[in-house]
Write an enzyme that holds these catalytic residues in place. Structure first.
Site, PDB file in Angstrom:
ATOM      1  N   GLU A  14       0.850  -1.285   0.017  1.00  0.00           N
ATOM      2  CA  GLU A  14      -0.024  -0.130  -0.069  1.00  0.00           C
ATOM      3  C   GLU A  14       0.878   1.183   0.024  1.00  0.00           C
ATOM      4  OE1 GLU A  14      -2.815  -0.641   3.166  1.00  0.00           O
ATOM      5  OE2 GLU A  14      -3.488  -2.461   2.246  1.00  0.00           O
ATOM      6  N   GLU A  18      -5.915 -10.562  -2.020  1.00  0.00           N
ATOM      7  CA  GLU A  18      -6.944 -10.389  -0.845  1.00  0.00           C
ATOM      8  C   GLU A  18      -8.409 -10.101  -1.255  1.00  0.00           C
ATOM      9  OE1 GLU A  18      -5.547  -7.061   1.841  1.00  0.00           O
ATOM     10  OE2 GLU A  18      -3.578  -7.460   1.626  1.00  0.00           O
TER      11      GLU A  18
HETATM   12  O1  9MR Z   1      -7.966  -8.491   7.979  1.00  0.00           O
HETATM   13  C1  9MR Z   1      -6.976  -7.504   8.803  1.00  0.00           C
HETATM   14  C2  9MR Z   1      -7.786  -7.173   9.817  1.00  0.00           C
HETATM   15  O2  9MR Z   1      -8.040  -8.235  10.600  1.00  0.00           O
HETATM   16  C3  9MR Z   1      -6.794  -6.309  10.877  1.00  0.00           C
HETATM   17  O3  9MR Z   1      -7.299  -5.853  11.812  1.00  0.00           O
HETATM   18  C4  9MR Z   1      -6.253  -4.994   9.736  1.00  0.00           C
HETATM   19  C5  9MR Z   1      -5.514  -4.054  10.355  1.00  0.00           C
HETATM   20  O4  9MR Z   1      -4.131  -5.048  10.873  1.00  0.00           O
HETATM   21  O5  9MR Z   1      -5.872  -5.521   8.646  1.00  0.00           O
HETATM   22  C6  9MR Z   1      -6.430  -6.393   7.766  1.00  0.00           C
HETATM   23  O6  9MR Z   1      -5.937  -6.823   6.746  1.00  0.00           O
HETATM   24  C7  9MR Z   1      -5.471  -5.807   5.683  1.00  0.00           C
HETATM   25  C8  9MR Z   1      -4.266  -6.466   5.058  1.00  0.00           C
HETATM   26  O7  9MR Z   1      -3.294  -6.537   6.178  1.00  0.00           O
HETATM   27  C9  9MR Z   1      -3.657  -5.275   4.061  1.00  0.00           C
HETATM   28  N1  9MR Z   1      -4.701  -4.863   3.233  1.00  0.00           N
HETATM   29  C10 9MR Z   1      -6.075  -4.394   3.722  1.00  0.00           C
HETATM   30  C11 9MR Z   1      -6.442  -5.685   4.601  1.00  0.00           C
HETATM   31  C12 9MR Z   1      -7.892  -5.140   5.081  1.00  0.00           C
HETATM   32  O8  9MR Z   1      -7.710  -4.140   5.961  1.00  0.00           O
END
Ligand code: 9MR
Length: 364
Positions: A155, A260
């Site tokens: 990101e 994702e």
């Molecule tokens: O699914 C993840 C969620 O459980 C966490 O709270 C969040 C923050 O760490 O991150 C989510 O996963 C993210 C991923 O690491 C990066 N791309 C976006 C995803 C959804 O927010």
């Protein structure tokens, strides 16, 4: 002796008759790409046996949903908390899976110490580079030969194609991306290295990633795949633009991965996946607390099938399709961008049944 055995056989037969097992997704898509899911700590630690059963049966790749983020695994300088990450890797290894580490350099869920000094001021560039190199090297060395691919930078670019003003960018400028990949290449030359982002259908973002990846690859810095996160909704992204991005990313020579994947079935509040962009709960934003109406489910399944067909069309360059979670009940989308909604975004429903659009492939 005879009676219990006969009863057992009868019970097994009647279960099988009630619900024939779906053909595993990993066999169904074996000629196309690896297929997998993000798994959480509960699942790998045995607290979600039904989740485990679908992951073990259907997927040949997994990614760590949270346990390898720097705030979890490296909460203070020089301090590593390995238990969850170790359990994740062991889980994948025991099942012979392609294991993906997520994520080495990310502004969000960044360990609080990472980019600041003891007074909270940004560290000088050389200090940040040293910390990045240590973190990347420590993570990748521990799992060398066991984790086959890493989201190295996550990101980094905004939807308008400009750099996100993250601490990495503010301190190091554009150089932070090639520097991270250089460290990763040196730490484990055999691991695949990925650059990963959401909203990859945005033309400006697409162009910027093509430029960045071409630039790194022309200098001999390895980027093995561009990860398109694939957080979708019923009205976004425009699939033509998404497909244009797949093709454009393929021109770099890197592979493409859908990293994702999920699709919200609820009213769209925002189209990105930036964890910080939340909105307040309102009942109108949570229209299906007790289950999806048939017509909405149909519409969702039709759109997911269109997406899957698009991935299959490009399976010469798409090497992995990974859902962001296992079943609807555990998806992050139940609490983002609006907390407390009932979402239906994944490949399996809350009862761990395969979604209908997938049976169109498994039953072929
Ligand atoms: O699914 C993840 C969620 O459980 C966490 O709270 C969040 C923050 O760490 O991150 C989510 O996963 C993210 C991923 O690491 C990066 N791309 C976006 C995803 C959804 O927010």
């Amino acid at each position: 002796m005879f009676f219990p055995a006969a009863l057992g056989a009868l019970l097994l037969a009647s279960c099988a008759a009630d619900k024939p097992q779906d053909k595993p997704l990993k066999d169904t898509f074996a000629d196309n790409f690896l297929i997998g899911a993000a798994v959480n700590v509960d699942l790998v630690n045995g607290a979600d046996p039904k989740g485990d059963s679908i992951v073990s049966r259907h997927f040949n790749t997994i990614v760590a949903e949270n346990c390898m983020k720097s705030e979890k695994v490296n909460p203070a300088e020089g301090v590593y908390v390995w238990d969850d990450a170790d359990a994740f890797v062991k889980y994948g290894e025991e099942r012979g899976m392609f294991i993906v580490g997520h994520t080495l350099v990310w502004h969000s869920q960044l360990a609080p110490w990472f980019a600041v000094d003891s007074l909270g001021a940004p560290v000088p560039p050389e200090v940040l580079k040293e910390r990045m190199r240590n973190h990347i090297t420590t993570m990748m060395t521990r799992y060398k030969g066991r984790v086959q691919g890493w989201d190295v930078v996550n990101e980094a670019i905004l939807d308008d194609g400009t750099y996100r003003k993250s601490p990495f960018y503010e301190i190091l400028g554009e150089e932070f991306i090639p520097f991270a990949f250089q460290c990763a290449m040196e730490a484990d030359p055999d691991a695949e290295l990925y650059i990963n982002d959401y909203s990859m259908a945005s033309p400006a973002k697409r162009d910027k990633y093509v430029e960045i990846v071409n630039d790194m690859r022309s200098k001999g810095i390895r980027v093995d795949a561009i990860g398109m996160q694939g957080h979708m909704g019923m009205d976004y992204p425009d699939f033509n633009e998404f497909e244009n991005s797949i093709v454009a990313f393929g021109t770099t020579g890197a592979k493409v991965m859908i990293t994702e994947w999920d699709m919200s079935a609820l009213p769209t509040v925002n189209t990105g996946a930036n964890v910080a962009d939340t909105a307040a709960y309102a009942a109108a934003l949570n229209p299906y607390p007790d289950g999806l109406p048939a017509e909405v489910s149909q519409e969702w399944n039709d759109r997911m099938k269109k997406a899957m067909d698009m991935f299959i069309r490009h399976s010469d360059i798409i090497t992995r399709v990974n859902a962001w979670g296992t079943d609807d009940g555990m998806s992050w989308k139940n609490n983002w961008p609006v907390p407390g909604r009932s979402e239906y975004p994944l490949l399996f429903d809350r009862s761990y049944n395969l979604k209908p659009f997938l049976t169109e492939y498994t039953e072929k």
